[in-house]
Design an enzyme around this catalytic site. Structure first.
Site, PDB file in Angstrom:
ATOM      1  N   LYS A  31      68.032  21.324  70.948  1.00  0.00           N
ATOM      2  CA  LYS A  31      68.118  20.808  69.581  1.00  0.00           C
ATOM      3  C   LYS A  31      69.004  21.678  68.703  1.00  0.00           C
ATOM      4  CE  LYS A  31      67.103  18.178  66.126  1.00  0.00           C
ATOM      5  NZ  LYS A  31      67.879  16.929  66.087  1.00  0.00           N
ATOM      6  N   HIS A  50      97.224   1.369  74.692  1.00  0.00           N
ATOM      7  CA  HIS A  50      98.154   2.428  75.082  1.00  0.00           C
ATOM      8  C   HIS A  50      97.646   3.167  76.321  1.00  0.00           C
ATOM      9  CE1 HIS A  50     100.625   1.727  71.594  1.00  0.00           C
ATOM     10  NE2 HIS A  50      99.507   1.633  70.886  1.00  0.00           N
ATOM     11  N   TRP A  62      65.468  28.924  77.159  1.00  0.00           N
ATOM     12  CA  TRP A  62      66.567  28.042  77.579  1.00  0.00           C
ATOM     13  C   TRP A  62      67.557  28.986  78.232  1.00  0.00           C
ATOM     14  CZ3 TRP A  62      71.813  26.937  76.718  1.00  0.00           C
ATOM     15  CH2 TRP A  62      72.209  25.619  76.958  1.00  0.00           C
ATOM     16  N   ASN A  79      64.999  35.635  71.256  1.00  0.00           N
ATOM     17  CA  ASN A  79      65.965  34.523  71.180  1.00  0.00           C
ATOM     18  C   ASN A  79      67.325  35.140  70.928  1.00  0.00           C
ATOM     19  OD1 ASN A  79      63.885  32.758  71.252  1.00  0.00           O
ATOM     20  ND2 ASN A  79      64.138  32.006  69.156  1.00  0.00           N
ATOM     21  N   GLY A  80      68.350  34.611  71.565  1.00  0.00           N
ATOM     22  CA  GLY A  80      69.692  35.129  71.315  1.00  0.00           C
ATOM     23  C   GLY A  80      70.273  35.738  72.578  1.00  0.00           C
ATOM     24  N   LYS A 122      75.308   8.884  71.143  1.00  0.00           N
ATOM     25  CA  LYS A 122      73.869   8.617  71.267  1.00  0.00           C
ATOM     26  C   LYS A 122      73.557   8.111  72.674  1.00  0.00           C
ATOM     27  CE  LYS A 122      72.237  10.332  68.575  1.00  0.00           C
ATOM     28  NZ  LYS A 122      73.123  11.112  67.811  1.00  0.00           N
ATOM     29  N   ARG A 166      63.145  21.910  70.887  1.00  0.00           N
ATOM     30  CA  ARG A 166      64.393  22.678  70.806  1.00  0.00           C
ATOM     31  C   ARG A 166      65.118  22.716  72.152  1.00  0.00           C
ATOM     32  NH1 ARG A 166      64.274  26.569  66.432  1.00  0.00           N
ATOM     33  NH2 ARG A 166      65.524  28.019  67.651  1.00  0.00           N
ATOM     34  N   CYS A 185      65.994  28.567  72.797  1.00  0.00           N
ATOM     35  CA  CYS A 185      64.738  29.333  72.914  1.00  0.00           C
ATOM     36  C   CYS A 185      63.934  29.278  71.617  1.00  0.00           C
ATOM     37  CB  CYS A 185      65.030  30.789  73.186  1.00  0.00           C
ATOM     38  SG  CYS A 185      66.087  31.074  74.588  1.00  0.00           S
ATOM     39  N   GLU A 195      73.975  10.942  75.409  1.00  0.00           N
ATOM     40  CA  GLU A 195      73.001  12.030  75.492  1.00  0.00           C
ATOM     41  C   GLU A 195      71.603  11.568  75.883  1.00  0.00           C
ATOM     42  OE1 GLU A 195      72.642  14.163  71.773  1.00  0.00           O
ATOM     43  OE2 GLU A 195      72.932  12.340  70.640  1.00  0.00           O
ATOM     44  N   GLU A 240      79.839   8.066  67.050  1.00  0.00           N
ATOM     45  CA  GLU A 240      78.433   8.481  67.047  1.00  0.00           C
ATOM     46  C   GLU A 240      77.604   7.564  67.955  1.00  0.00           C
ATOM     47  OE1 GLU A 240      76.740  10.859  66.445  1.00  0.00           O
ATOM     48  OE2 GLU A 240      74.703  10.291  65.936  1.00  0.00           O
TER      49      GLU A 240
HETATM   50  C1  F6R Z   1      73.573  14.826  68.882  1.00  0.00           C
HETATM   51  C2  F6R Z   1      73.163  16.077  68.290  1.00  0.00           C
HETATM   52  C3  F6R Z   1      74.124  17.207  68.347  1.00  0.00           C
HETATM   53  C4  F6R Z   1      74.148  17.938  66.990  1.00  0.00           C
HETATM   54  C5  F6R Z   1      75.034  19.188  67.093  1.00  0.00           C
HETATM   55  C6  F6R Z   1      75.106  19.919  65.770  1.00  0.00           C
HETATM   56  O1  F6R Z   1      72.584  13.860  68.729  1.00  0.00           O
HETATM   57  O2  F6R Z   1      72.083  16.216  67.786  1.00  0.00           O
HETATM   58  O3  F6R Z   1      75.403  16.787  68.710  1.00  0.00           O
HETATM   59  O4  F6R Z   1      74.631  17.062  66.032  1.00  0.00           O
HETATM   60  O5  F6R Z   1      74.525  20.045  68.065  1.00  0.00           O
HETATM   61  O6  F6R Z   1      73.844  20.314  65.356  1.00  0.00           O
HETATM   62  P1  F6R Z   1      73.565  20.746  63.878  1.00  0.00           P
HETATM   63  O7  F6R Z   1      73.744  19.542  63.033  1.00  0.00           O
HETATM   64  O8  F6R Z   1      72.153  21.249  63.892  1.00  0.00           O
HETATM   65  O9  F6R Z   1      74.568  21.816  63.548  1.00  0.00           O
END
Ligand code: F6R
Length: 608
Positions: free
Chosen positions: A603, A504, A75, A101-102, A485, A27, A2, A488, A481
């Protein structure tokens, strides 16, 4: 997750609120709304779906005149994403509108109490109780009503309050959820995120947990939890509005991938002085590490994978046990930490709930802590003993790119710094690694330049689903990683295996045409990885190999190759990940995905 915004001044509030909400879209949200005070009446508009719907519904704000208002992107947590559950929420008589928010954890019992008193609830949200509590406690003194209301709430909240009886005045409260005040001239703002303010002002106040503020067009007054006025420092945001715009790119993600050389440079360069690495900007001195006998790195998602890289580098150079822990697990595991444990917390946003709580728990148990954070003034940055900022600038795309590479760069530097103060590195090796670190920005650029063919390669493989990544050592950490990518942003099921582990069990999944992306840059184990490539190839896999530039021997074992420049083996990750980010980007583009705002993702994950 949010986002909230608020404005009071002499301009029409609605367009400013709508613009602010657009800046918070990244976000993640599923509905949005605004409320604006017009004379003695609060008018409200809210809708499920994107801000564009809200703009249409309000004729770009023209249908909601007035100079003070609040806005929200939701959200969903409590109740489905629909028009009714969208914020703002109002008291029954329309005197109060609020955005939140929260999560209010005790909302059920508060709701029962308020229903018994005759309050009618319209939504299924936890938030609506706040509007009714304010109404119950308001007797002409807004600050009193806000404080009384807050005293009843358990949970996390950044709260924005608009009252029909208080012209031009907004009230905000922060408790475990980010809230920033924007200081203008004859107008003032609040938001959950600097990106929503930066078009109007660079002067901001970061509120702390428990603080509240009264905002009018000409004044911003901050109070502590007991209601006493306090002085707050006004900080200056260092980046410009352009940093939060696409600047000609199709997507923020592509722009942010391209920004990595600059972001790494901004993170690394100021911390090299007279040929030595220093973290004095974060208050970190060699003494801080004295007696440390183990290191725990904790984070979520990509930040956790950056930590996986860090473990290889720190253990290799510092010969100290390093574990990498998912914050959501660590926080509930009664972790084995004490005063000799160094906790390194990684977070781009600095607001990730699990990471923050893992840090809190380890601090409670006595650990010493360093946070590696991108967002200035964020909760994790404030909570840790020391904070090393990654100067990546605002990251808007939900999928992190420059956030990750700058975290890796800081970990590389920390590893060398620590190895030096522990006396475990020769001056020659120190200067070799320092040179390697200094070259990271130009090598990241080389990684971009070497891969102009990636768009075509991505098209060739964009229908491969599922697919696998494999690698060894740092290659393995980077592959984790790379797979995330793809998952997601392109919704392809992609999984990473340590190359030696494949046989294995997982090799049973390899069949004719299965794509295996193999990272072959970690030279000490290059031959071993090649034998794993042989194994999957023999079972019909298509192989896309990530190799050092100039490696033509990989053919015909590989069907295609992605190239990365050669670096010191320990420092490879920041450059090696770049083509994997680009690959995921172009695959997602070819599949027509909403790259900057993937489904179901937010985000900044500020709830558990
Ligand atoms: C993946 C991504 C998430 C963040 C995770 C932690 O592309 O962006 O997996 O890495 O939510 O977020 P932060 O770094 O903001 O704690």
């Amino acid at each position: 997750m949010c986002g909230i915004v608020g404005f009071t001044g002499s301009q029409p509030a609605s367009p400013i609120l709508l613009e602010g909400l657009k800046k918070l879209e990244y976000r993640g949200y599923d509905s949005a709304g605004i409320a604006v005070l017009d004379g003695d009446k609060i008018n409200m508009a809210k809708t499920r779906g994107v801000i564009k719907n809200l703009c249409e519904k309000t004729h770009d704000g023209a249908l909601l005149p007035g100079n003070a208002g609040i806005g929200h992107t939701r959200w969903a947590t409590h109740g489905a994403p629909n028009d009714v559950n969208a914020h703002p929420h109002m008291s029954n008589d329309g005197k109060f509108a609020i955005v939140h928010n929260g999560i209010i954890e005790n909302y059920a019992e508060l709701k029962e109490e308020l229903v018994a008193k005759g309050y009618k609830f319209k939504s299924e949200t936890d938030t609506e109780v706040i509007a009714h509590l304010l109404d119950m406690y308001y007797t002409g003194d807004l600050k009193f009503a806000v404080m009384k209301t807050v005293s009843r709430l358990v949970g996390s909240f950044a709260l924005g309050v608009l009252c029909a009886c208080e012209h031009g005045k907004l009230f905000v409260v922060r408790e475990k959820s980010p809230l920033i005040l924007g200081i203008g001239v004859g107008e003032n703002f609040f938001a959950s995120d600097v990106t929503a303010l930066i078009a109007h002002t660079k002067n901001v106040i970061y509120l702390e947990d428990g603080e509240l503020a009264e905002i009018t067009p000409d004044s911003v007054t901050v109070f502590d939890g007991a209601g006493r006025e306090i002085n707050k420092e006004i900080s200056r945001v260092v980046w410009d509005i352009e940093a939060a715009e696409k600047g000609g790119y199709d997507h923020f993600m592509l722009k942010e991938i391209m920004e990595q050389p600059r972001a790494i440079k901004a993170t690394v360069e100021p911390r090299i002085k007279n040929g030595r690495i220093t973290f004095e900007d974060g208050g970190v001195t060699p003494e801080f590490f004295s007696g440390i006998d183990k290191i725990i790195i904790t984070a979520c998602g990509s930040a956790y994978y950056a930590g996986c890289v860090g473990r290889y580098v720190i253990e290799e150079l510092c010969r100290i046990p390093v574990s990498v822990e998912l914050a959501s697990e660590l926080r509930y595991r009664n972790p084995l930490v004490n005063g000799n444990t160094l906790l390194i917390v990684l977070s781009q946003s600095g607001e990730t709930a699990d990471t923050k709580e893992a840090l809190r728990e380890c601090k409670r148990l006595g650990a010493r802590s360093i946070a590696v954070v991108n967002v200035v003034g964020s909760s994790i940055a404030k909570l840790a003993d020391h904070t090393i900022y990654t100067w990546a600038g605002p990251e808007i795309a939900v999928a992190t790119t420059k956030g990750y590479t700058t975290q890796v760069a800081v970990l590389d530097m920390l590893a060398v710094y620590l190895a030096d103060i522990m006396g475990l590195i020769t001056p020659e090796r120190y200067s070799q690694l320092l040179t390697g670190i200094t070259q990271l920005p130009s090598l990241a650029q080389r990684s971009i330049d070497l891969n102009t063919h990636l768009e075509y390669i991505a098209k060739r493989y964009s229908s491969c689903n599922p697919l696998f990544f494999m690698g060894r050592n740092i290659d393995y950490a980077v592959a984790l990683e790379g797979a995330l990518k793809l998952k997601e942003i392109s919704y392809i099921y992609s999984e990473t295996y340590a190359a030696g582990e494949l046989k294995h069990g997982t090799i049973a999944l390899i069949e004719d045409g299965t794509l295996v992306i193999t990272l072959c840059c970690y030279e000490p184990l290059y031959e071993k990885t090649l034998s794993n490539v042989e194994e999957v190839k023999a079972r019909g896999a298509r192989v896309l190999a990530v190799v050092h530039e100039g490696n033509s021997k990989i053919f015909p074992l590989a069907d295609d190759a992605i190239y990365v420049p050669k670096t010191d083996a320990l420092l490879a990750a920041a450059c090696e990940v770049v083509p994997l980010q680009l690959f995921a980007y172009y695959v997602a583009k070819d599949r027509g995905c909403d790259i900057d705002k993937p489904k179901n993702l937010a985000k900044s994950v500020t709830v558990e």
